[in-house]
Design a protein around this motif. Structure first.
Motif, PDB file in Angstrom:
ATOM      1  N   LYS A  51       0.814  -1.206   0.000  1.00 37.58           N
ATOM      2  CA  LYS A  51       0.000   0.000   0.000  1.00 37.58           C
ATOM      3  C   LYS A  51       0.854   1.265   0.000  1.00 37.58           C
ATOM      4  O   LYS A  51       0.549   2.234  -0.706  1.00 37.58           O
ATOM      5  N   ASN A  52       1.945   1.269   0.780  1.00 36.94           N
ATOM      6  CA  ASN A  52       2.688   2.516   0.969  1.00 36.94           C
ATOM      7  C   ASN A  52       3.532   2.936  -0.232  1.00 36.94           C
ATOM      8  O   ASN A  52       4.134   3.999  -0.228  1.00 36.94           O
ATOM      9  N   THR A  53       3.563   2.106  -1.287  1.00 40.89           N
ATOM     10  CA  THR A  53       4.287   2.516  -2.489  1.00 40.89           C
ATOM     11  C   THR A  53       3.501   3.548  -3.297  1.00 40.89           C
ATOM     12  O   THR A  53       4.067   4.268  -4.118  1.00 40.89           O
ATOM     13  N   GLY A  54       2.172   3.572  -3.104  1.00 41.29           N
ATOM     14  CA  GLY A  54       1.335   4.468  -3.890  1.00 41.29           C
ATOM     15  C   GLY A  54       1.135   4.000  -5.320  1.00 41.29           C
ATOM     16  O   GLY A  54       0.599   4.732  -6.157  1.00 41.29           O
ATOM     17  N   LEU A  55       1.536   2.761  -5.625  1.00 44.77           N
ATOM     18  CA  LEU A  55       1.458   2.272  -7.005  1.00 44.77           C
ATOM     19  C   LEU A  55       0.094   1.710  -7.375  1.00 44.77           C
ATOM     20  O   LEU A  55      -0.225   1.591  -8.561  1.00 44.77           O
ATOM     21  N   ASN A  56      -0.722   1.330  -6.390  1.00 46.22           N
ATOM     22  CA  ASN A  56      -2.029   0.776  -6.735  1.00 46.22           C
ATOM     23  C   ASN A  56      -2.945   1.886  -7.233  1.00 46.22           C
ATOM     24  O   ASN A  56      -2.913   3.010  -6.746  1.00 46.22           O
ATOM     25  N   ILE A  82      -4.366  -5.581  -6.617  1.00 50.61           N
ATOM     26  CA  ILE A  82      -4.411  -4.434  -7.514  1.00 50.61           C
ATOM     27  C   ILE A  82      -5.829  -4.172  -8.021  1.00 50.61           C
ATOM     28  O   ILE A  82      -6.643  -5.081  -8.164  1.00 50.61           O
ATOM     29  N   HIS A  83      -6.109  -2.888  -8.260  1.00 54.34           N
ATOM     30  CA  HIS A  83      -7.321  -2.487  -8.986  1.00 54.34           C
ATOM     31  C   HIS A  83      -7.008  -2.378 -10.470  1.00 54.34           C
ATOM     32  O   HIS A  83      -7.781  -2.772 -11.326  1.00 54.34           O
ATOM     33  N   SER A  84      -5.891  -1.782 -10.773  1.00 54.25           N
ATOM     34  CA  SER A  84      -5.317  -1.792 -12.124  1.00 54.25           C
ATOM     35  C   SER A  84      -3.837  -1.452 -11.971  1.00 54.25           C
ATOM     36  O   SER A  84      -3.365  -1.193 -10.860  1.00 54.25           O
ATOM     37  N   LEU A  85      -3.136  -1.438 -13.082  1.00 55.92           N
ATOM     38  CA  LEU A  85      -1.685  -1.252 -13.039  1.00 55.92           C
ATOM     39  C   LEU A  85      -1.263   0.087 -13.633  1.00 55.92           C
ATOM     40  O   LEU A  85      -0.142   0.233 -14.110  1.00 55.92           O
ATOM     41  N   ARG A  90       4.006   2.620 -15.388  1.00 56.10           N
ATOM     42  CA  ARG A  90       4.913   3.743 -15.650  1.00 56.10           C
ATOM     43  C   ARG A  90       6.211   3.567 -14.888  1.00 56.10           C
ATOM     44  O   ARG A  90       7.303   3.852 -15.404  1.00 56.10           O
ATOM     45  N   ASP A  91       6.104   3.073 -13.681  1.00 52.11           N
ATOM     46  CA  ASP A  91       7.295   2.764 -12.901  1.00 52.11           C
ATOM     47  C   ASP A  91       8.108   1.665 -13.583  1.00 52.11           C
ATOM     48  O   ASP A  91       9.334   1.715 -13.626  1.00 52.11           O
ATOM     49  N   ALA A  92       7.395   0.679 -14.161  1.00 48.14           N
ATOM     50  CA  ALA A  92       8.081  -0.419 -14.846  1.00 48.14           C
ATOM     51  C   ALA A  92       8.808   0.057 -16.102  1.00 48.14           C
ATOM     52  O   ALA A  92       9.889  -0.445 -16.436  1.00 48.14           O
ATOM     53  N   LEU A  93       8.228   1.029 -16.815  1.00 47.50           N
ATOM     54  CA  LEU A  93       8.926   1.582 -17.987  1.00 47.50           C
ATOM     55  C   LEU A  93      10.303   2.105 -17.590  1.00 47.50           C
ATOM     56  O   LEU A  93      11.288   1.920 -18.304  1.00 47.50           O
TER      57      LEU A  93
END
Length: 338
Positions: A51-56, A82-85, A90-93
């Motif tokens: 949760k604390n990554t803010g990525l969800n 996840i709800h979506s990615l 964007r982080d993965a790019l």
């Protein structure tokens, strides 16, 4: 009480086995065409995030993710399905080092426990999530439209293939080109209709529509639809809708957009009264230009299958859970749930 709609005299064009074969054909073909059109590489994606990554993705902000804790990980932080990615991609790019005008796609599977179940909504979500690196020169509406048109070309290819293999599906529905209209132009055209009624009216007329610029308030003071303030730039996004002949309604198959840069992120978080998110790692990486500028979206796999196979219920093309009333109605009207 079930919100399911039962089309009059509905009859599935394909039986269960034929449907399963056709689903694979649709998914394999569209996935390949999408990757070719946008120069995308398939990558693996997570089912859950800290949760604390803010990525969800918190979608409209009202939906609560399914969460749990692990004895092996930080006990002070929840793990969220996840709800979506949208943000993860964007982080993965950045982590993968993709170059401009290349990107990634992945199979996204999610659980949305707060979803209201009906013909097109399920607790189980399956979609292609994709993301592509762009430059500051690409951050304009014409570029966004060009990418939408490439995705639409892939849809046309799949429809042609399905009708050739299964002529009982009837004639094509999709026009040669997708129709673009902004959410404000749509409100101006149908001022007395709700946003969903406007979507139905324009999609029934044009058969395939991209509604642009969703998230900010319209001249009426209302929003066309909710959008999280921290992934799409509300001035540079849109939804792709097609006409569902079985339900006589618009069917949203994709939500996509050019992602926020530092300026748009700050402005939209201010409008949404969500400035507390600015301290999260993902948001700091956007503000400090660590993450690349990008465009991306999600494309519903089951909804695509519903559309191309002329199905009345999403449960005909995916295995999920349904309330007793829905299952009774489906059994009575020969709507075969997987």
């Amino acid at each position: 009480m079930s919100k399911m709609i039962v089309p009059e005299n509905y009859k599935a064009y394909l039986n269960l086995i034929e449907t399963e074969v056709a689903i694979k054909m649709i998914k394999d073909t569209f996935e390949r065409r999408l990757a070719e059109q946008l120069r995308l590489t398939r990558v693996s994606a997570p089912l859950f995030l800290l949760k604390n990554t803010g990525l969800n993705d918190n979608l409209s902000g009202n939906e609560k993710p399914v969460s749990f804790k692990s004895f092996e990980l930080n006990h002070d932080d929840e793990i969220e399905i996840i709800h979506s990615l949208a943000k993860w991609k964007r982080d993965a790019l950045h982590r993968y080092g993709f170059e401009r005008h290349t990107g990634l796609y992945t199979d996204m599977n999610a659980i949305r426990k707060d979803e209201e179940l009906d013909n097109i909504h399920s607790m189980y979500v399956d979609q292609w999530d994709w993301e592509m690196v762009i430059s500051s020169e690409d951050r304009h509406l014409d570029y966004f439209k060009a990418i939408v048109s490439k995705i639409y070309n892939a849809l046309l290819d799949v429809e042609f293939l399905m009708i050739r293999h299964y002529p009982q599906l009837g004639e094509s529905i999709l026009p040669d080109e997708i129709y673009f209209i902004t959410s404000q132009e749509l409100e101006d055209r149908y001022p007395d209709l709700t946003s969903k009624e406007r979507e139905k009216a324009i999609t029934k007329e044009q058969k395939a529509v991209c509604i642009l610029q969703i998230g900010d308030r319209l001249n009426s003071g209302k929003k066309h639809d909710g959008r999280a303030p921290d992934y799409d730039d509300w001035a540079l996004n849109g939804d792709i809708l097609v006409y569902n002949t079985q339900l006589d309604d618009a069917l949203e198959i994709s939500s996509m957009g050019i992602r926020v840069d530092s300026k748009a992120l700050k402005e939209q978080l201010e409008k949404a009264d969500e400035n507390d998110r600015l301290t999260l790692p993902y948001h700091q990486n956007v503000i400090n230009n660590v993450l690349p500028l990008s465009i991306g979206g999600g494309i519903g796999q089951s909804r695509l299958c519903m559309f191309f196979l002329r199905k009345a219920h999403i449960g005909e093309v995916q295995a999920s859970l349904w309330d007793e009333e829905t299952m009774r109605l489906c059994a009575e009207h020969k709507i075969h749930l997987l």
